[in-house]
Write an enzyme that holds these catalytic residues in place. Structure first.
Site, short mmCIF file in Angstrom:
data_model
loop_
_atom_site.label_atom_id
_atom_site.label_comp_id
_atom_site.label_asym_id
_atom_site.label_seq_id
_atom_site.Cartn_x
_atom_site.Cartn_y
_atom_site.Cartn_z
N CYS A 195 -10.07 -25.65 8.68
CA CYS A 195 -10.89 -25.78 7.60
C CYS A 195 -10.99 -27.08 6.81
O CYS A 195 -11.47 -27.90 7.60
CB CYS A 195 -10.41 -24.73 6.62
SG CYS A 195 -11.70 -24.08 5.65
N HIS A 248 -9.48 -19.82 9.19
CA HIS A 248 -8.02 -19.90 9.07
C HIS A 248 -7.43 -19.06 9.97
O HIS A 248 -7.77 -17.77 10.15
CB HIS A 248 -7.78 -19.32 7.45
CG HIS A 248 -8.01 -20.28 6.35
ND1 HIS A 248 -7.15 -20.76 5.94
CD2 HIS A 248 -9.27 -20.78 5.97
CE1 HIS A 248 -7.48 -21.67 4.76
NE2 HIS A 248 -8.92 -21.55 5.04
N GLU A 294 -4.21 -18.31 10.18
CA GLU A 294 -2.63 -18.03 9.80
C GLU A 294 -2.62 -16.89 8.86
O GLU A 294 -1.59 -16.52 8.50
CB GLU A 294 -2.23 -19.41 9.15
CG GLU A 294 -2.60 -19.66 7.68
CD GLU A 294 -4.16 -20.18 7.41
OE1 GLU A 294 -4.77 -20.30 8.59
OE2 GLU A 294 -4.42 -20.40 6.56
N1 GLN Z 1 -14.39 -26.26 1.04
C1 GLN Z 1 -12.91 -27.02 1.29
C2 GLN Z 1 -13.20 -28.55 1.65
O1 GLN Z 1 -14.49 -28.76 1.49
C3 GLN Z 1 -12.64 -26.31 2.55
C4 GLN Z 1 -12.04 -24.99 2.29
C5 GLN Z 1 -10.82 -24.33 3.49
O2 GLN Z 1 -10.06 -25.17 3.52
N2 GLN Z 1 -10.44 -23.09 3.07
O3 GLN Z 1 -12.48 -29.24 1.58
#
Ligand code: GLN
Length: 181
Positions: free
Chosen positions: A75, A163, A165
């Site tokens: 992410c 994610h 985890e």
């Molecule tokens: N929206 C976040 C970003 O742009 C990422 C979100 C996340 O890591 N769950 O950094």
């Protein structure tokens, strides 16, 4: 085998639990010197702008590139290791991919879905203000959702828009760790 978890912001303890499950020593990585004693680095989700500015302030972004440590970015972590982010140069261009931040909508549009992942099998993916991968120029796509890549592997580096985890399923961590031997 020691695997670092970048401990600046985000869901660090869940990643540590995953490593424990596969009997791998997890190490909290906060400063540059912490990077010297690990075989691979997990960069968790969180807010990429926040994590990125702290990495820069501590000189860690350049050092991660210099020592060529294998990275698994999830992410926000994926955003930080992408070559292009919203058409601009990313902080650490480890994966030759282009991503768009928050492309699946706001926090309220966060969602879960069952993914099919090559080399892993079916896996519950949790997408939280996830980035979208728009282009993969190098590496292999291990999973797609709605026609877009959601997991990419290039050599020992792995990037995921979701994610891995949250539900205590350690198979993606195992895939990363197995590649470090
Ligand atoms: N929206 C976040 C970003 O742009 C990422 C979100 C996340 O890591 N769950 O950094």
């Amino acid at each position: 085998m020691r695997v670092g978890i970048l401990d600046i912001q985000g869901d660090v303890s869940e990643h540590l639990e995953m490593l424990k499950k596969i009997n791998v020593e997890g190490v909290m990585v906060r400063y540059k010197k912490d990077l010297d004693s690990i075989d691979g680095l997990i960069i968790p989700g969180g807010e990429s702008t926040v994590i990125g500015s702290i990495l820069k302030a501590r000189g860690m972004d350049k050092y991660i590139l210099d020592i060529k440590i294998p990275v698994m970015g999830t992410c926000a972590g994926l955003i930080l290791i992408s070559e292009k982010v919203d058409d601009k140069d990313g902080l650490m261009p480890i994966l030759k991919i282009s991503v768009s931040r928050n492309a699946y909508g706001t926090q309220r549009e966060s969602f879960e879905t069952d993914l099919k992942i090559n080399d892993v099998g079916s896996f519950r993916g949790v997408f939280i203000r996830a980035p979208r991968i728009d282009e993969v120029r190098k590496g292999v796509v291990l999973s797609y959702f709605n026609g877009k890549p959601v997991m990419v592997k290039d050599g020992r580096n792995i990037g995921l828009t979701f994610h891995p985890e949250i539900y205590g399923d350690e198979r993606i961590h195992k895939l990363f760790v197995d590649g470090l031997d």
